[in-house]
Design a protein around this motif. Structure first.
Motif, PDB file in Angstrom:
ATOM      1  N   ARG A 290      39.526  38.570  30.315  1.00 14.72           N
ATOM      2  CA  ARG A 290      38.123  38.952  30.323  1.00 14.72           C
ATOM      3  C   ARG A 290      37.761  39.727  31.579  1.00 14.72           C
ATOM      4  NH1 ARG A 290      32.973  34.839  30.502  1.00 14.72           N
ATOM      5  NH2 ARG A 290      31.421  36.435  30.954  1.00 14.72           N
ATOM      6  N   LEU A 291      38.204  39.187  32.729  1.00 10.04           N
ATOM      7  CA  LEU A 291      37.912  39.862  33.993  1.00 10.04           C
ATOM      8  C   LEU A 291      38.488  41.275  33.978  1.00 10.04           C
ATOM      9  CD1 LEU A 291      38.326  37.953  37.357  1.00 10.04           C
ATOM     10  CD2 LEU A 291      36.917  39.924  36.852  1.00 10.04           C
ATOM     11  N   ALA A 292      39.702  41.382  33.503  1.00  8.42           N
ATOM     12  CA  ALA A 292      40.343  42.696  33.451  1.00  8.42           C
ATOM     13  C   ALA A 292      39.523  43.642  32.580  1.00  8.42           C
ATOM     14  CB  ALA A 292      41.759  42.568  32.914  1.00  8.42           C
ATOM     15  N   ARG A 293      39.081  43.159  31.426  1.00  9.77           N
ATOM     16  CA  ARG A 293      38.248  43.999  30.563  1.00  9.77           C
ATOM     17  C   ARG A 293      37.015  44.460  31.312  1.00  9.77           C
ATOM     18  NH1 ARG A 293      39.605  40.651  26.251  1.00  9.77           N
ATOM     19  NH2 ARG A 293      37.808  39.309  26.650  1.00  9.77           N
ATOM     20  N   GLU A 294      36.306  43.510  31.922  1.00  7.57           N
ATOM     21  CA  GLU A 294      35.054  43.867  32.592  1.00  7.57           C
ATOM     22  C   GLU A 294      35.266  44.835  33.735  1.00  7.57           C
ATOM     23  OE1 GLU A 294      32.480  40.698  33.654  1.00  7.57           O
ATOM     24  OE2 GLU A 294      32.685  39.655  31.745  1.00  7.57           O
ATOM     25  N   LEU A 295      36.380  44.701  34.447  1.00  6.15           N
ATOM     26  CA  LEU A 295      36.611  45.567  35.604  1.00  6.15           C
ATOM     27  C   LEU A 295      37.295  46.866  35.199  1.00  6.15           C
ATOM     28  CD1 LEU A 295      37.825  42.864  38.140  1.00  6.15           C
ATOM     29  CD2 LEU A 295      35.690  44.143  38.253  1.00  6.15           C
ATOM     30  N   GLY A 296      37.755  46.922  33.985  1.00  9.28           N
ATOM     31  CA  GLY A 296      38.411  48.135  33.541  1.00  9.28           C
ATOM     32  C   GLY A 296      39.805  48.331  34.128  1.00  9.28           C
ATOM     33  N   THR A 297      40.450  47.236  34.480  1.00  7.36           N
ATOM     34  CA  THR A 297      41.817  47.332  34.995  1.00  7.36           C
ATOM     35  C   THR A 297      42.741  46.547  34.071  1.00  7.36           C
ATOM     36  OG1 THR A 297      41.968  45.310  36.293  1.00  7.36           O
ATOM     37  CG2 THR A 297      40.770  47.149  37.273  1.00  7.36           C
ATOM     38  N   SER A 298      44.003  46.538  34.409  1.00  8.12           N
ATOM     39  CA  SER A 298      44.913  45.711  33.628  1.00  8.12           C
ATOM     40  C   SER A 298      44.916  44.300  34.201  1.00  8.12           C
ATOM     41  CB  SER A 298      46.311  46.292  33.651  1.00  8.12           C
ATOM     42  OG  SER A 298      47.035  45.780  34.728  1.00  8.12           O
ATOM     43  N   ARG A 299      45.651  43.440  33.571  1.00  6.66           N
ATOM     44  CA  ARG A 299      45.610  42.044  34.009  1.00  6.66           C
ATOM     45  C   ARG A 299      46.436  41.802  35.265  1.00  6.66           C
ATOM     46  NH1 ARG A 299      48.005  39.349  29.385  1.00  6.66           N
ATOM     47  NH2 ARG A 299      48.435  37.760  30.926  1.00  6.66           N
ATOM     48  N   ALA A 300      47.387  42.644  35.541  1.00  2.00           N
ATOM     49  CA  ALA A 300      48.284  42.400  36.668  1.00  2.00           C
ATOM     50  C   ALA A 300      47.545  42.241  38.000  1.00  2.00           C
ATOM     51  CB  ALA A 300      49.338  43.491  36.743  1.00  2.00           C
ATOM     52  N   PRO A 301      46.741  43.214  38.401  1.00  2.00           N
ATOM     53  CA  PRO A 301      46.039  43.037  39.680  1.00  2.00           C
ATOM     54  C   PRO A 301      45.037  41.901  39.662  1.00  2.00           C
ATOM     55  CG  PRO A 301      45.375  45.078  38.604  1.00  2.00           C
ATOM     56  CD  PRO A 301      46.500  44.544  37.811  1.00  2.00           C
ATOM     57  N   VAL A 302      44.459  41.628  38.499  1.00  2.00           N
ATOM     58  CA  VAL A 302      43.552  40.486  38.407  1.00  2.00           C
ATOM     59  C   VAL A 302      44.299  39.205  38.720  1.00  2.00           C
ATOM     60  CG1 VAL A 302      42.165  39.099  36.832  1.00  2.00           C
ATOM     61  CG2 VAL A 302      42.015  41.586  36.757  1.00  2.00           C
ATOM     62  N   ARG A 303      45.452  39.084  38.132  1.00  2.00           N
ATOM     63  CA  ARG A 303      46.278  37.902  38.396  1.00  2.00           C
ATOM     64  C   ARG A 303      46.575  37.761  39.876  1.00  2.00           C
ATOM     65  NH1 ARG A 303      48.991  34.903  34.628  1.00  2.00           N
ATOM     66  NH2 ARG A 303      50.890  34.228  35.643  1.00  2.00           N
ATOM     67  N   GLU A 304      46.951  38.861  40.494  1.00  2.00           N
ATOM     68  CA  GLU A 304      47.255  38.782  41.929  1.00  2.00           C
ATOM     69  C   GLU A 304      46.038  38.371  42.727  1.00  2.00           C
ATOM     70  OE1 GLU A 304      49.329  41.822  44.010  1.00  2.00           O
ATOM     71  OE2 GLU A 304      50.840  42.022  42.440  1.00  2.00           O
ATOM     72  N   ALA A 305      44.911  38.938  42.373  1.00  2.00           N
ATOM     73  CA  ALA A 305      43.689  38.597  43.093  1.00  2.00           C
ATOM     74  C   ALA A 305      43.407  37.108  42.968  1.00  2.00           C
ATOM     75  CB  ALA A 305      42.517  39.410  42.555  1.00  2.00           C
ATOM     76  N   LEU A 306      43.527  36.595  41.751  1.00  2.00           N
ATOM     77  CA  LEU A 306      43.226  35.183  41.544  1.00  2.00           C
ATOM     78  C   LEU A 306      44.230  34.300  42.266  1.00  2.00           C
ATOM     79  CD1 LEU A 306      42.088  35.323  37.829  1.00  2.00           C
ATOM     80  CD2 LEU A 306      40.685  35.013  39.867  1.00  2.00           C
ATOM     81  N   ARG A 307      45.462  34.721  42.284  1.00  2.00           N
ATOM     82  CA  ARG A 307      46.462  33.930  43.006  1.00  2.00           C
ATOM     83  C   ARG A 307      46.149  33.922  44.509  1.00  2.00           C
ATOM     84  NH1 ARG A 307      50.739  32.850  39.302  1.00  2.00           N
ATOM     85  NH2 ARG A 307      49.920  30.789  38.804  1.00  2.00           N
ATOM     86  N   LEU A 308      45.676  35.060  45.000  1.00  2.00           N
ATOM     87  CA  LEU A 308      45.297  35.122  46.411  1.00  2.00           C
ATOM     88  C   LEU A 308      44.177  34.129  46.698  1.00  2.00           C
ATOM     89  CD1 LEU A 308      45.521  36.500  49.170  1.00  2.00           C
ATOM     90  CD2 LEU A 308      43.760  38.097  48.417  1.00  2.00           C
ATOM     91  N   LEU A 309      43.168  34.159  45.849  1.00  2.00           N
ATOM     92  CA  LEU A 309      42.052  33.235  46.051  1.00  2.00           C
ATOM     93  C   LEU A 309      42.510  31.787  45.877  1.00  2.00           C
ATOM     94  CD1 LEU A 309      39.198  35.193  44.292  1.00  2.00           C
ATOM     95  CD2 LEU A 309      39.644  34.947  46.726  1.00  2.00           C
ATOM     96  N   GLU A 310      43.492  31.599  45.027  1.00  2.00           N
ATOM     97  CA  GLU A 310      44.035  30.254  44.869  1.00  2.00           C
ATOM     98  C   GLU A 310      44.637  29.780  46.191  1.00  2.00           C
ATOM     99  OE1 GLU A 310      47.424  30.005  42.423  1.00  2.00           O
ATOM    100  OE2 GLU A 310      47.446  27.808  42.383  1.00  2.00           O
ATOM    101  N   SER A 311      45.373  30.674  46.831  1.00  2.00           N
ATOM    102  CA  SER A 311      46.017  30.280  48.078  1.00  2.00           C
ATOM    103  C   SER A 311      44.987  30.005  49.169  1.00  2.00           C
ATOM    104  CB  SER A 311      46.997  31.359  48.533  1.00  2.00           C
ATOM    105  OG  SER A 311      46.296  32.416  49.157  1.00  2.00           O
ATOM    106  N   GLN A 312      43.777  30.513  48.969  1.00  2.55           N
ATOM    107  CA  GLN A 312      42.729  30.237  49.948  1.00  2.55           C
ATOM    108  C   GLN A 312      41.859  29.075  49.515  1.00  2.55           C
ATOM    109  OE1 GLN A 312      40.650  33.700  51.178  1.00  2.55           O
ATOM    110  NE2 GLN A 312      42.524  34.687  51.864  1.00  2.55           N
ATOM    111  N   GLY A 313      42.181  28.488  48.393  1.00  7.41           N
ATOM    112  CA  GLY A 313      41.482  27.277  47.992  1.00  7.41           C
ATOM    113  C   GLY A 313      40.213  27.485  47.189  1.00  7.41           C
TER     114      GLY A 313
END
Lengths: 231, 231
Positions: free
Chosen positions: A48-71
């Motif tokens: 969903r996020l990828a759709r809304e941002l107009g990107t593919s899922r790959a960078p979204v995943r990375e972004a979320l993983r980054l935020l995961e590592s920050q808690g």
DNA sequence: AGTTGCAAGATTGTCGACAGTTTTTGGATT
DNA sequence: AATCCAAAAACTGTCGACAATCTTGCAACT
């Protein structure tokens, strides 16, 4: 080995935003959490996020993983990402950790700081007071973080500074939905005066005592408010 | 609010290894760093790693990003991932941070721990001594980490425990290429006796003093050795 | 009524591919 | 021989697709 950034004031060049797509997405999500568009516990579907941002899922995943590592985001394997819903106990832990780090850094800062550093710190408090007067509440809180960050920086251990940044991010997210925290905004600024005094006297023990009290106040204040508001 | 795991002994079920590909890859890389197959500063190309592991690049990327968030890998944008080459100054910082966290946790632990906890701690030291006698050097060091981790756990702040784990991982990686650290292995185990005594006496101040000394010894020991060998 | 089993729909984990960039290769030049 | 520049190779960032898995809704059953 400190943060000598050029000569005096702000940055000379506006940081050209060459940031990677994943980081930009992470910031978007961060802001969305900050202003409540994403609620604690809410699911953050990557598709969903990828759709809304107009990107593919790959960078979204990375972004979320980054935020995961920050808690800020938690992930249940095979079920997706969710906005971390902070419990009161966790805020308590976070403040405990913050106290531990900041007291340590402050102790080192007393010995390492120059007169100029001291001036900058007390200037920061003055700025906070001005903002409080003008009713700039949000900005004042932000400058409060900046003050404590400076203190950590003066401690000289960059890892502690990075941890402070993480903690600040978590607190911002956790406190986001709390609305205003202090009844009288000026209270927050004034609470820093004893710290400046102890710093000016270069009295490490007194600084630690005052700082502990300062943070302990904030802790019980926030945790209580949080228990009342959210559970 | 501690780790009550079921009734008594070990875990009831063997944790079924459903770990996702990224985590398994991360472990592989971790081990490769640990035993020197990947040297500090060396480039870790995702394409190459993916080829060697027989997977696609996506999980490799996630694994490397995970290790990046733990400080073992650094990334230069558009240039790829590299094994973090720790500088002596960084090890110094890491030990400083560790001291800060562990002293804090230890202070809390003195008040929170039960008699059973105390027994477990001193049992751990006994185990270390046994391993030292048998010449199981690597295992002894691992149990040393376990001892200090327990202490952090008893402090009751899980965030601090997680940070300790990160630190331990970084130290393992940083120290990997150092070979043996102590001349006499038994020295390491014996160094824990004063800690046990202070714990048994539930004397927080004494524990903090002993622990500080203990860690300070380790710090200068490692940092010196590191400066000599690599830095 | 509440629980169990199953099919449809949606989502994650993983894959292979392409474009733009960086590094390397190899030759031309001083 | 060393330096510089251009073409080639390799690699990263991003994308769209597919299979396995999870969730949801509904029907059958105790």
């Amino acid at each position: 080995m400190m943060n000598d950034e050029g000569s005096t004031g702000g940055p000379l060049f506006t940081e050209l935003e060459n940031t990677d797509l994943a980081n930009r997405i992470a910031n978007q999500v961060l802001m969305a959490i900050g202003d409540g568009r994403l609620r604690p516990g809410e699911k953050v579907g990557e598709a969903r996020l990828a759709r809304e941002l107009g990107t593919s899922r790959a960078p979204v995943r990375e972004a979320l993983r980054l935020l995961e590592s920050q808690g800020l985001i938690v992930t249940h394997p095979r079920r997706g990402f969710f906005v971390h819903a902070y419990e009161a106990d966790e805020l308590d832990e976070i403040y405990d950790l913050r106290e531990c780090l900041e007291l340590h850094a402050a102790g080192a800062a007393v010995e390492r700081m120059t007169e100029a550093d001291l001036d900058q710190l007390s200037g920061q408090v003055a700025l906070m007071k001005r903002l409080a007067h003008e009713g700039q509440l949000g900005e004042q809180v932000e400058q409060d973080y900046a003050f404590h960050r400076m203190l950590c920086e003066l401690g000289g251990n960059m890892r502690i500074v990075r941890l402070f940044d993480q903690i600040a991010t978590q607190l911002r997210a956790g406190i986001a939905l709390l609305g205003r925290v202090y009844d009288d905004p000026r209270e927050l600024a004034r609470a820093h005066d004893p710290l400046i005094e102890a710093l000016a006297a270069r009295d490490a023990e007194r600084l630690r005592t005052e700082l502990r009290e300062h943070l302990e106040d904030a802790r019980i204040h926030v945790v209580q408010l949080y228990r009342g508001n959210a559970g």
